[in-house]
Scaffold this motif. Structure first.
Motif, PDB file in Angstrom:
ATOM      1  N   ALA A  75       0.830  -1.208   0.000  1.00  0.00           N
ATOM      2  CA  ALA A  75       0.000   0.000   0.000  1.00  0.00           C
ATOM      3  C   ALA A  75       0.864   1.258   0.000  1.00  0.00           C
ATOM      4  N   ASP A  76       2.011   1.201   0.662  1.00  0.00           N
ATOM      5  CA  ASP A  76       2.918   2.342   0.718  1.00  0.00           C
ATOM      6  C   ASP A  76       3.533   2.567  -0.662  1.00  0.00           C
ATOM      7  N   ALA A  77       3.466   3.798  -1.175  1.00  0.00           N
ATOM      8  CA  ALA A  77       3.929   4.102  -2.536  1.00  0.00           C
ATOM      9  C   ALA A  77       5.416   3.822  -2.717  1.00  0.00           C
ATOM     10  N   ARG A  78       6.252   4.181  -1.744  1.00  0.00           N
ATOM     11  CA  ARG A  78       7.687   3.927  -1.870  1.00  0.00           C
ATOM     12  C   ARG A  78       7.959   2.426  -1.923  1.00  0.00           C
ATOM     13  N   LEU A  79       7.350   1.679  -1.003  1.00  0.00           N
ATOM     14  CA  LEU A  79       7.557   0.228  -0.993  1.00  0.00           C
ATOM     15  C   LEU A  79       7.018  -0.411  -2.268  1.00  0.00           C
ATOM     16  N   ALA A  80       5.896   0.101  -2.769  1.00  0.00           N
ATOM     17  CA  ALA A  80       5.329  -0.440  -4.003  1.00  0.00           C
ATOM     18  C   ALA A  80       6.303  -0.265  -5.161  1.00  0.00           C
ATOM     19  N   GLU A  81       6.952   0.895  -5.232  1.00  0.00           N
ATOM     20  CA  GLU A  81       7.923   1.138  -6.304  1.00  0.00           C
ATOM     21  C   GLU A  81       9.137   0.220  -6.158  1.00  0.00           C
ATOM     22  N   LEU A  82       9.640   0.089  -4.932  1.00  0.00           N
ATOM     23  CA  LEU A  82      10.786  -0.788  -4.693  1.00  0.00           C
ATOM     24  C   LEU A  82      10.434  -2.244  -4.999  1.00  0.00           C
ATOM     25  N   TYR A  83       9.247  -2.654  -4.589  1.00  0.00           N
ATOM     26  CA  TYR A  83       8.787  -4.019  -4.853  1.00  0.00           C
ATOM     27  C   TYR A  83       8.729  -4.285  -6.360  1.00  0.00           C
ATOM     28  N   ILE A 140      19.662  -8.897   3.227  1.00  0.00           N
ATOM     29  CA  ILE A 140      20.816  -8.006   3.034  1.00  0.00           C
ATOM     30  C   ILE A 140      22.051  -8.775   2.568  1.00  0.00           C
ATOM     31  N   GLN A 141      22.322  -9.914   3.187  1.00  0.00           N
ATOM     32  CA  GLN A 141      23.525 -10.685   2.875  1.00  0.00           C
ATOM     33  C   GLN A 141      23.355 -11.590   1.652  1.00  0.00           C
ATOM     34  N   GLY A 142      22.113 -11.916   1.337  1.00  0.00           N
ATOM     35  CA  GLY A 142      21.847 -12.909   0.313  1.00  0.00           C
ATOM     36  C   GLY A 142      21.719 -14.264   0.990  1.00  0.00           C
ATOM     37  N   PHE A 143      20.927 -15.140   0.418  1.00  0.00           N
ATOM     38  CA  PHE A 143      20.703 -16.449   1.025  1.00  0.00           C
ATOM     39  C   PHE A 143      20.268 -17.415  -0.059  1.00  0.00           C
ATOM     40  N   LYS A 144      21.007 -18.500  -0.186  1.00  0.00           N
ATOM     41  CA  LYS A 144      20.741 -19.490  -1.242  1.00  0.00           C
ATOM     42  C   LYS A 144      20.693 -18.760  -2.581  1.00  0.00           C
ATOM     43  N   ALA A 145      19.592 -18.825  -3.318  1.00  0.00           N
ATOM     44  CA  ALA A 145      19.515 -18.180  -4.631  1.00  0.00           C
ATOM     45  C   ALA A 145      19.172 -16.691  -4.554  1.00  0.00           C
ATOM     46  N   GLY A 194      18.635  -8.309  -2.532  1.00  0.00           N
ATOM     47  CA  GLY A 194      17.589  -8.527  -3.523  1.00  0.00           C
ATOM     48  C   GLY A 194      17.784  -7.659  -4.747  1.00  0.00           C
ATOM     49  N   GLN A 195      19.014  -7.242  -4.947  1.00  0.00           N
ATOM     50  CA  GLN A 195      19.398  -6.339  -6.035  1.00  0.00           C
ATOM     51  C   GLN A 195      18.688  -4.994  -5.941  1.00  0.00           C
ATOM     52  N   CYS A 196      18.336  -4.598  -4.734  1.00  0.00           N
ATOM     53  CA  CYS A 196      17.688  -3.306  -4.510  1.00  0.00           C
ATOM     54  C   CYS A 196      18.705  -2.356  -3.871  1.00  0.00           C
ATOM     55  N   VAL A 197      19.408  -1.611  -4.694  1.00  0.00           N
ATOM     56  CA  VAL A 197      20.431  -0.705  -4.166  1.00  0.00           C
ATOM     57  C   VAL A 197      19.812   0.508  -3.475  1.00  0.00           C
ATOM     58  N   ALA A 198      18.550   0.807  -3.758  1.00  0.00           N
ATOM     59  CA  ALA A 198      17.884   1.955  -3.147  1.00  0.00           C
ATOM     60  C   ALA A 198      17.211   1.613  -1.823  1.00  0.00           C
ATOM     61  N   CYS A 199      17.219   0.345  -1.431  1.00  0.00           N
ATOM     62  CA  CYS A 199      16.510  -0.089  -0.221  1.00  0.00           C
ATOM     63  C   CYS A 199      17.338   0.129   1.035  1.00  0.00           C
ATOM     64  N   ALA A 200      16.708   0.728   2.025  1.00  0.00           N
ATOM     65  CA  ALA A 200      17.277   0.852   3.368  1.00  0.00           C
ATOM     66  C   ALA A 200      16.775  -0.335   4.192  1.00  0.00           C
ATOM     67  N   PRO A 201      17.408  -0.627   5.326  1.00  0.00           N
ATOM     68  CA  PRO A 201      16.911  -1.727   6.167  1.00  0.00           C
ATOM     69  C   PRO A 201      15.416  -1.613   6.497  1.00  0.00           C
ATOM     70  N   SER A 202      14.930  -0.402   6.738  1.00  0.00           N
ATOM     71  CA  SER A 202      13.495  -0.248   7.041  1.00  0.00           C
ATOM     72  C   SER A 202      12.631  -0.591   5.828  1.00  0.00           C
ATOM     73  N   ASP A 203      13.139  -0.308   4.626  1.00  0.00           N
ATOM     74  CA  ASP A 203      12.412  -0.705   3.412  1.00  0.00           C
ATOM     75  C   ASP A 203      12.339  -2.231   3.326  1.00  0.00           C
ATOM     76  N   PHE A 204      13.483  -2.876   3.569  1.00  0.00           N
ATOM     77  CA  PHE A 204      13.493  -4.334   3.533  1.00  0.00           C
ATOM     78  C   PHE A 204      12.518  -4.916   4.539  1.00  0.00           C
ATOM     79  N   GLN A 205      12.452  -4.329   5.736  1.00  0.00           N
ATOM     80  CA  GLN A 205      11.514  -4.829   6.750  1.00  0.00           C
ATOM     81  C   GLN A 205      10.082  -4.713   6.255  1.00  0.00           C
ATOM     82  N   GLY A 206       9.735  -3.580   5.681  1.00  0.00           N
ATOM     83  CA  GLY A 206       8.383  -3.402   5.150  1.00  0.00           C
ATOM     84  C   GLY A 206       8.088  -4.348   4.003  1.00  0.00           C
ATOM     85  N   LEU A 207       9.067  -4.544   3.134  1.00  0.00           N
ATOM     86  CA  LEU A 207       8.885  -5.454   1.999  1.00  0.00           C
ATOM     87  C   LEU A 207       8.752  -6.900   2.460  1.00  0.00           C
ATOM     88  N   ILE A 208       9.560  -7.285   3.428  1.00  0.00           N
ATOM     89  CA  ILE A 208       9.465  -8.647   3.967  1.00  0.00           C
ATOM     90  C   ILE A 208       8.089  -8.865   4.586  1.00  0.00           C
TER      91      ILE A 208
END
Length: 118
Positions: A36-44, A84-89, A94-108
């Motif tokens: 629903a969040d516009a920033r997260l939607a764009e990153l997703y 952040i570190q990558g895991f298995k494949a 997640g190849q998201c250079v614009a993502c901050a840790p808080s973005d990753f938390q919201g996306l997860i």
């Protein structure tokens, strides 16, 4: 009256224990889901969707609780670290250079069907 209230509250508490997992989205539905969040939607759209909205990529499908719940049980910190570190494949960040840790938390949370952090 008071006894009825106590019994009702007890029944509601027990019902919460048997949480029903919603059905996984169909592949068509998965393609339409976005935060629903516009920033997260764009990153997703630019990083996560390519794998998490497509079946047979090996990534858990967006909002497929049956696939995400075992991962969720590892804890958000572990999922954030894997992201952040990558895991298995999964590539690092997640190849998201614009993502901050808080973005990753919201996306997860969004992808795991757990947007409420509880």
């Amino acid at each position: 009256m008071r006894a009825a209230l106590v019994l009702t509250l007890a029944a509601l508490s027990l019902a919460a224990c048997g949480e029903k997992i919603p059905p996984a989205p169909t592949p068509e539905q998965a393609l339409l889901l976005k935060p629903a969040d516009a920033r997260l939607a764009e990153l997703y759209e630019t990083s996560c969707k390519a794998c998490h909205a497509m079946q047979d990529t090996g990534a858990p499908l967006v909002q497929d609780r049956a696939a995400w719940d075992p991962r969720w049980k590892q804890g958000e910190a572990a999922l954030l670290d894997h992201t952040i570190q990558g895991f298995k494949a999964m590539p690092a960040s997640g190849q998201c250079v614009a993502c901050a840790p808080s973005d990753f938390q919201g996306l997860i949370r969004f992808m795991a069907g757990r947007e409420d952090p509880a």
